[in-house]
Design a protein around this motif. Structure first.
Motif, PDB file in Angstrom:
ATOM      1  N   ARG A 128       0.843  -1.294   0.111  1.00  0.00           N
ATOM      2  CA  ARG A 128       0.114   0.055   0.118  1.00  0.00           C
ATOM      3  C   ARG A 128       0.841   1.365   0.103  1.00  0.00           C
ATOM      4  O   ARG A 128       0.397   2.104  -0.789  1.00  0.00           O
ATOM      5  CB  ARG A 128      -1.022   0.040   1.072  1.00  0.00           C
ATOM      6  CG  ARG A 128      -2.210   0.663   0.883  1.00  0.00           C
ATOM      7  CD  ARG A 128      -3.110   0.427   2.239  1.00  0.00           C
ATOM      8  NE  ARG A 128      -4.338  -0.220   2.459  1.00  0.00           N
ATOM      9  CZ  ARG A 128      -4.232  -1.402   2.703  1.00  0.00           C
ATOM     10  NH1 ARG A 128      -3.190  -1.925   3.074  1.00  0.00           N
ATOM     11  NH2 ARG A 128      -5.383  -2.112   2.701  1.00  0.00           N
ATOM     12  N   GLU A 188     -10.405   0.151  -2.799  1.00  0.00           N
ATOM     13  CA  GLU A 188      -8.930   0.660  -2.705  1.00  0.00           C
ATOM     14  C   GLU A 188      -8.112   0.399  -4.157  1.00  0.00           C
ATOM     15  O   GLU A 188      -8.005  -0.397  -4.517  1.00  0.00           O
ATOM     16  CB  GLU A 188      -8.023   0.031  -1.548  1.00  0.00           C
ATOM     17  CG  GLU A 188      -8.757   0.141  -0.244  1.00  0.00           C
ATOM     18  CD  GLU A 188      -7.788  -0.708   0.877  1.00  0.00           C
ATOM     19  OE1 GLU A 188      -6.498  -0.700   0.630  1.00  0.00           O
ATOM     20  OE2 GLU A 188      -8.243  -0.857   2.101  1.00  0.00           O
ATOM     21  N   ASN A 204     -10.598   6.841   0.303  1.00  0.00           N
ATOM     22  CA  ASN A 204     -10.136   6.252   1.782  1.00  0.00           C
ATOM     23  C   ASN A 204      -9.532   7.217   2.624  1.00  0.00           C
ATOM     24  O   ASN A 204      -8.539   8.219   2.284  1.00  0.00           O
ATOM     25  CB  ASN A 204      -8.987   5.330   1.800  1.00  0.00           C
ATOM     26  CG  ASN A 204      -9.963   3.886   1.431  1.00  0.00           C
ATOM     27  OD1 ASN A 204     -10.248   2.926   2.156  1.00  0.00           O
ATOM     28  ND2 ASN A 204      -9.627   3.647   0.066  1.00  0.00           N
ATOM     29  N   PHE A 213      -3.427  -4.100   8.684  1.00  0.00           N
ATOM     30  CA  PHE A 213      -4.509  -3.858   8.076  1.00  0.00           C
ATOM     31  C   PHE A 213      -5.454  -5.309   7.940  1.00  0.00           C
ATOM     32  O   PHE A 213      -6.736  -4.811   7.649  1.00  0.00           O
ATOM     33  CB  PHE A 213      -4.642  -3.326   6.398  1.00  0.00           C
ATOM     34  CG  PHE A 213      -3.560  -1.858   6.513  1.00  0.00           C
ATOM     35  CD1 PHE A 213      -4.789  -0.931   6.692  1.00  0.00           C
ATOM     36  CD2 PHE A 213      -2.533  -1.593   6.127  1.00  0.00           C
ATOM     37  CE1 PHE A 213      -4.097   0.604   6.785  1.00  0.00           C
ATOM     38  CE2 PHE A 213      -2.240  -0.382   6.208  1.00  0.00           C
ATOM     39  CZ  PHE A 213      -2.949   0.708   6.398  1.00  0.00           C
ATOM     40  N   ASN A 217     -12.107  -4.473   7.475  1.00  0.00           N
ATOM     41  CA  ASN A 217     -11.258  -4.468   6.511  1.00  0.00           C
ATOM     42  C   ASN A 217     -10.424  -5.654   6.170  1.00  0.00           C
ATOM     43  O   ASN A 217      -9.659  -6.055   7.169  1.00  0.00           O
ATOM     44  CB  ASN A 217     -10.190  -3.323   6.486  1.00  0.00           C
ATOM     45  CG  ASN A 217      -9.406  -3.253   5.344  1.00  0.00           C
ATOM     46  OD1 ASN A 217      -9.601  -2.845   4.350  1.00  0.00           O
ATOM     47  ND2 ASN A 217      -8.071  -3.433   5.739  1.00  0.00           N
ATOM     48  N   ASP A 265      -8.539  -4.415  -1.004  1.00  0.00           N
ATOM     49  CA  ASP A 265      -7.364  -4.158  -1.079  1.00  0.00           C
ATOM     50  C   ASP A 265      -6.857  -3.490  -2.264  1.00  0.00           C
ATOM     51  O   ASP A 265      -7.704  -3.238  -3.443  1.00  0.00           O
ATOM     52  CB  ASP A 265      -6.586  -5.729  -1.206  1.00  0.00           C
ATOM     53  CG  ASP A 265      -5.031  -5.814  -0.757  1.00  0.00           C
ATOM     54  OD1 ASP A 265      -5.144  -5.343   0.257  1.00  0.00           O
ATOM     55  OD2 ASP A 265      -4.414  -6.221  -1.514  1.00  0.00           O
ATOM     56  N   TYR A 321      -5.493  -1.476  13.522  1.00  0.00           N
ATOM     57  CA  TYR A 321      -4.475  -1.070  12.764  1.00  0.00           C
ATOM     58  C   TYR A 321      -3.014  -0.757  13.499  1.00  0.00           C
ATOM     59  O   TYR A 321      -2.039  -1.079  12.982  1.00  0.00           O
ATOM     60  CB  TYR A 321      -4.816   0.029  11.877  1.00  0.00           C
ATOM     61  CG  TYR A 321      -5.917  -0.166  10.854  1.00  0.00           C
ATOM     62  CD1 TYR A 321      -6.279  -1.284  10.499  1.00  0.00           C
ATOM     63  CD2 TYR A 321      -6.318   1.102  10.123  1.00  0.00           C
ATOM     64  CE1 TYR A 321      -7.461  -1.575   9.757  1.00  0.00           C
ATOM     65  CE2 TYR A 321      -7.412   1.019   9.020  1.00  0.00           C
ATOM     66  CZ  TYR A 321      -7.676  -0.427   8.967  1.00  0.00           C
ATOM     67  OH  TYR A 321      -8.800  -0.635   8.224  1.00  0.00           O
ATOM     68  N   GLY A 325     -11.461  -1.824  13.466  1.00  0.00           N
ATOM     69  CA  GLY A 325      -9.905  -1.975  12.914  1.00  0.00           C
ATOM     70  C   GLY A 325      -9.083  -2.104  14.031  1.00  0.00           C
ATOM     71  O   GLY A 325      -9.446  -1.655  15.186  1.00  0.00           O
ATOM     72  N   HIS A 345     -12.390   4.447   8.696  1.00  0.00           N
ATOM     73  CA  HIS A 345     -11.868   3.051   9.463  1.00  0.00           C
ATOM     74  C   HIS A 345     -11.802   3.367  10.807  1.00  0.00           C
ATOM     75  O   HIS A 345     -10.844   4.232  11.401  1.00  0.00           O
ATOM     76  CB  HIS A 345     -10.400   2.773   8.640  1.00  0.00           C
ATOM     77  CG  HIS A 345     -10.251   2.794   7.385  1.00  0.00           C
ATOM     78  ND1 HIS A 345     -10.035   1.551   6.841  1.00  0.00           N
ATOM     79  CD2 HIS A 345     -10.343   3.616   6.490  1.00  0.00           C
ATOM     80  CE1 HIS A 345      -9.940   1.637   5.469  1.00  0.00           C
ATOM     81  NE2 HIS A 345     -10.208   2.857   5.274  1.00  0.00           N
ATOM     82  N   LYS A 389       1.301  -0.373  10.101  1.00  0.00           N
ATOM     83  CA  LYS A 389      -0.054  -1.088  10.399  1.00  0.00           C
ATOM     84  C   LYS A 389      -0.535  -2.480  10.099  1.00  0.00           C
ATOM     85  O   LYS A 389      -0.059  -2.938   9.162  1.00  0.00           O
ATOM     86  CB  LYS A 389      -1.024   0.216   9.776  1.00  0.00           C
ATOM     87  CG  LYS A 389      -0.991   1.613  10.034  1.00  0.00           C
ATOM     88  CD  LYS A 389      -1.781   2.310   9.103  1.00  0.00           C
ATOM     89  CE  LYS A 389      -1.702   3.852   9.789  1.00  0.00           C
ATOM     90  NZ  LYS A 389      -0.185   4.284   9.938  1.00  0.00           N
ATOM     91  N   ASP A 392      -7.935   7.179   5.812  1.00  0.00           N
ATOM     92  CA  ASP A 392      -7.535   6.064   6.763  1.00  0.00           C
ATOM     93  C   ASP A 392      -6.601   6.542   7.742  1.00  0.00           C
ATOM     94  O   ASP A 392      -6.476   6.174   8.829  1.00  0.00           O
ATOM     95  CB  ASP A 392      -7.079   5.024   5.780  1.00  0.00           C
ATOM     96  CG  ASP A 392      -5.950   5.103   5.055  1.00  0.00           C
ATOM     97  OD1 ASP A 392      -5.842   6.291   4.605  1.00  0.00           O
ATOM     98  OD2 ASP A 392      -5.270   4.101   4.636  1.00  0.00           O
ATOM     99  N   GLN A 430     -11.505   2.117  14.589  1.00  0.00           N
ATOM    100  CA  GLN A 430     -10.590   1.209  15.426  1.00  0.00           C
ATOM    101  C   GLN A 430     -11.425   0.687  16.672  1.00  0.00           C
ATOM    102  O   GLN A 430     -12.028   1.606  17.260  1.00  0.00           O
ATOM    103  CB  GLN A 430      -9.497   1.939  15.942  1.00  0.00           C
ATOM    104  CG  GLN A 430      -8.426   2.682  14.821  1.00  0.00           C
ATOM    105  CD  GLN A 430      -8.079   1.891  13.541  1.00  0.00           C
ATOM    106  OE1 GLN A 430      -7.517   0.498  13.855  1.00  0.00           O
ATOM    107  NE2 GLN A 430      -8.834   1.795  12.467  1.00  0.00           N
TER     108      GLN A 430
END
Length: 370
Positions: free
Chosen positions: A5, A302, A61, A211, A188, A273, A143, A141, A100, A209, A63, A102
């Motif tokens: 990413r 994504e 996103n 993911f 995710n 993804d 992350y 999440g 996103h 992170k 994020d 958490q």
């Protein structure tokens, strides 16, 4: 081969008058009221529930920011930055923002949601309404491992799923009345255990992170399909207990991009993804994407040109328009001008891509020509 990413070096931005923290929040006119988005009657695309007009996702996103901070890390003290970012996203021509959430920021204990962050989520939903943006609310999440509560990490599968159920009931309750909710994305990139018991709930790091996370560490004699079905059924019921209007999906890893003919285990419309076409093989990437056309609207959640050129990414998007209903890229809190000003490779790439994204927004979201 899975495309990473973020393959750029971390950048320290100069503190100047063009920095996000110092930009005044622009007084934008309140956007026209949003209408609820639903699948069409034939389940082939999205439409406005009232108007019946086709809706194509052209989103980003949201994020993390340029320093890698997640939304909950700064939305309390830097709300003006969030509001400015939403206005900038709108000016790029986007209509959906994927956030996103958490789990550790929304659950203080196994049975106690964090009311302060639920209130901030409600504030974010109202901001989306005022800005004219829909939200793809992705949850559960983990992350940043340091933010995962120790009590949660120790739980076995059944208790962990119960906490996830309470998370989604709380989030759905906070969001249910708003037309700005495009969908709830249960997690995710969930994955299942292999044949042997996996010790960690979180999969390997990508940058700093996690993911990807497991929904079970032990199949315990069950098939992968049975586990996936049980998990989706439980969390879907949790959302539906509070919200019977908005769509639900699961952002999945596009394994068909790696293993030809692989089928989507979770049977969901979101492909979660970075589905960059492989350099020099746009046709092969399109064939991989077609695997996920299963009779529901299909959204690439994504996409960013890391493993290919911007021209190839554009060719891939154009080639998938016949069977895709949306594409979601990234916005990391920096405008085109700010990225250009950074004076590095990362900034140049992001600026050029955001420019392409903005230039094609009207075309991509326009109703199809008859």
């Amino acid at each position: 081969l899975k495309t990473p990413r973020y393959n750029y070096n971390q950048v320290l931005y100069r503190l100047d008058l063009d920095a996000a923290a110092l930009r005044p929040v622009r007084a934008a006119a309140v956007a026209p009221p949003l209408e609820l988005i639903r699948p069409s009657k034939d389940n082939t695309h999205f439409v406005g529930a009232t108007s019946g007009k086709r809706f194509v996702v052209w989103g980003v996103n949201y994020d993390h920011d340029g320093a890698g901070r997640l939304l909950e890390d700064y939305w309390e003290k830097e709300w003006d930055t969030v509001a400015a970012d939403f206005q900038e996203i709108k000016e790029l021509g986007a209509n959906v923002v994927r956030i996103h959430l958490q789990l550790g920021k929304f659950m203080d204990a196994a049975d106690r949601p964090n009311e302060a962050n639920l209130d901030r989520l409600g504030k974010l939903v109202r901001l989306a309404e005022d800005t004219g943006l829909y939200l793809d609310v992705t949850g559960l999440g983990c992350y940043h491992k340091k933010d995962v509560p120790a009590w949660y990490d120790k739980l076995e599968e059944a208790d962990r799923w119960d906490v996830q159920e309470r998370f989604w009931r709380a989030v759905a309750k906070a969001c249910k009345d708003s037309p700005a909710i495009f969908c709830y994305d249960l997690m995710n990139e969930p994955v299942l255990a292999g044949d042997k018991k996996d010790n960690e709930w979180l999969a390997a790091l990508l940058g700093d992170k996690h993911f990807v996370q497991r929904i079970t560490r032990d199949l315990a004699g069950r098939t992968r399909e049975e586990v996936a079905k049980q998990w989706v059924k439980k969390l879907t019921a949790a959302v539906r207990a509070e919200d019977d209007r908005h769509m639900i999906t699961v952002g999945v890893i596009p394994w068909a991009h790696v293993f030809k003919g692989a089928k989507p285990l979770f049977y969901a419309p979101g492909v979660g993804d970075p589905l960059d076409p492989k350099k020099g093989d746009v046709a092969g990437s399109l064939e991989a994407l077609k695997v996920y056309e299963i009779g529901k609207p299909l959204v690439v959640e994504e996409i960013f040109p890391l493993g290919c050129s911007i021209e190839e990414a554009g060719e891939f998007i154009d080639g998938s328009r016949a069977f895709c209903d949306g594409w979601v890229s990234f916005y990391w809190g920096k405008t085109i001008a700010e990225n250009e000003k950074a004076g590095d490779i990362k900034g140049a790439l992001v600026a050029k891509w955001l420019g392409w994204f903005k230039a094609h927004a009207a075309e991509m979201t326009a109703p199809p020509k008859k």
